[in-house]
Design a protein around this motif. Structure first.
Motif, PDB file in Angstrom:
ATOM      1  N   HIS A   1      30.306 -13.339  11.504  1.00  0.00           N
ATOM      2  CA  HIS A   1      31.199 -13.721   9.971  1.00  0.00           C
ATOM      3  C   HIS A   1      29.967 -12.593   8.871  1.00  0.00           C
ATOM      4  CE1 HIS A   1      32.917 -14.932   6.762  1.00  0.00           C
ATOM      5  NE2 HIS A   1      33.761 -15.242   7.160  1.00  0.00           N
ATOM      6  N   ARG A   9      34.493 -14.834  16.686  1.00  0.00           N
ATOM      7  CA  ARG A   9      35.947 -14.645  16.714  1.00  0.00           C
ATOM      8  C   ARG A   9      36.881 -14.788  15.968  1.00  0.00           C
ATOM      9  NH1 ARG A   9      35.125 -14.128  21.905  1.00  0.00           N
ATOM     10  NH2 ARG A   9      34.284 -15.142  23.448  1.00  0.00           N
ATOM     11  N   SER A  10      36.918 -13.261  15.016  1.00  0.00           N
ATOM     12  CA  SER A  10      38.146 -13.448  13.948  1.00  0.00           C
ATOM     13  C   SER A  10      39.429 -13.673  14.381  1.00  0.00           C
ATOM     14  CB  SER A  10      38.050 -12.166  13.219  1.00  0.00           C
ATOM     15  OG  SER A  10      37.880 -11.151  14.204  1.00  0.00           O
ATOM     16  N   GLY A  11      40.098 -13.885  13.410  1.00  0.00           N
ATOM     17  CA  GLY A  11      41.391 -14.550  13.902  1.00  0.00           C
ATOM     18  C   GLY A  11      41.837 -15.707  14.879  1.00  0.00           C
ATOM     19  N   PRO A  28      37.225  -9.522   9.212  1.00  0.00           N
ATOM     20  CA  PRO A  28      37.066  -9.823  10.894  1.00  0.00           C
ATOM     21  C   PRO A  28      35.936  -9.432  11.005  1.00  0.00           C
ATOM     22  CG  PRO A  28      38.021  -7.303   9.796  1.00  0.00           C
ATOM     23  CD  PRO A  28      37.834  -8.996   8.222  1.00  0.00           C
ATOM     24  N   ALA A  62      40.526 -14.250   6.534  1.00  0.00           N
ATOM     25  CA  ALA A  62      40.901 -13.841   8.097  1.00  0.00           C
ATOM     26  C   ALA A  62      39.656 -12.279   8.185  1.00  0.00           C
ATOM     27  CB  ALA A  62      41.396 -13.673   8.986  1.00  0.00           C
TER      28      ALA A  62
END
Length: 215
Positions: free
Chosen positions: A113, A213-215, A79, A77
């Motif tokens: 990313h 969008r992270s996670g 951020p 993951a």
């Protein structure tokens, strides 16, 4: 009867890809360290040290991805980061005065990313500097809910370039390997990459990516 080409060795491909991806940051890091040895005045010294640290972190990220692949781990993951935060590290991979960077405010704020986007842009800029004469331009803007990034040089589309952007398997040698990696990374991020011939001359490598969008 034609012989079938042996299937690519995944382990060898991983080694080739890692070696290829480490070349630009290692060359840039060496240049930054030479500049630091000349003892520049502040704040230039702090800026050079920061950029050197970013390229060390980038190299560590490339090795980390390789380690995860070997161990069969999923993607870590990561951020999201604004595009503007990685552009200085990308810009310094080109020789001084050879890269012009321009981005809209919306593009600078666009969440990406960080490691993969940096890897994509370093590959595109390095290819442009290495294979095309004259200055290189990097342009970024937001259109239709996607960030659109173009690396523009004075080259032209080649069979190797088109093959790298279309083939489903990696090239048998280093020719086109960087572009193949770029396409794979952009596809994983839900984006697209294409080569566009400019009029009257020039080449634009255009990457479009959705909001990360992270996670």
């Amino acid at each position: 009867m034609r012989r079938r080409r042996p299937a690519a060795d995944p382990g060898m491909l991983l080694v080739r890809s890692v070696c290829h991806e480490l070349r630009p940051p290692m060359a840039t890091l060496a240049g930054l360290l030479r500049a630091l040895e000349n003892a520049p005045a502040e704040p230039r010294r702090s800026e050079l040290a920061r950029l050197a640290a970013e390229h060390v972190a980038y190299a560590e990220a490339v090795l980390g991805q390789a380690s995860d692949t070997v161990l069969g781990l999923g993607d870590r993951a990561v951020p999201a980061a604004p595009l503007g935060s990685i552009l200085p590290a990308v810009a310094v991979t080109a020789p001084a005065g050879e890269l012009e960077v321009s981005a809209s405010r919306a593009a600078l704020r666009w969440p990406v990313h960080p490691q993969r986007t940096q890897q994509i842009l370093i590959n595109l800029v390095s290819n442009a500097v290495r294979h095309a004469p004259g200055p290189v331009r990097l342009r970024a803007a937001v259109r239709a809910r996607r960030v659109r990034i173009a690396v523009i040089d004075h080259g032209r589309p080649t069979p190797v370039l088109h093959a790298a952007l279309q083939r489903r398997t990696p090239p048998p040698d280093d020719r086109g390997l960087g572009l193949w990696v770029v396409r794979e990374l952009i596809t994983e991020l839900g984006g697209e990459v294409r080569a566009r011939q400019l009029t009257p001359a020039g080449l634009a490598m255009e990457a479009t990516m959705p909001r990360y969008r992270s996670g």
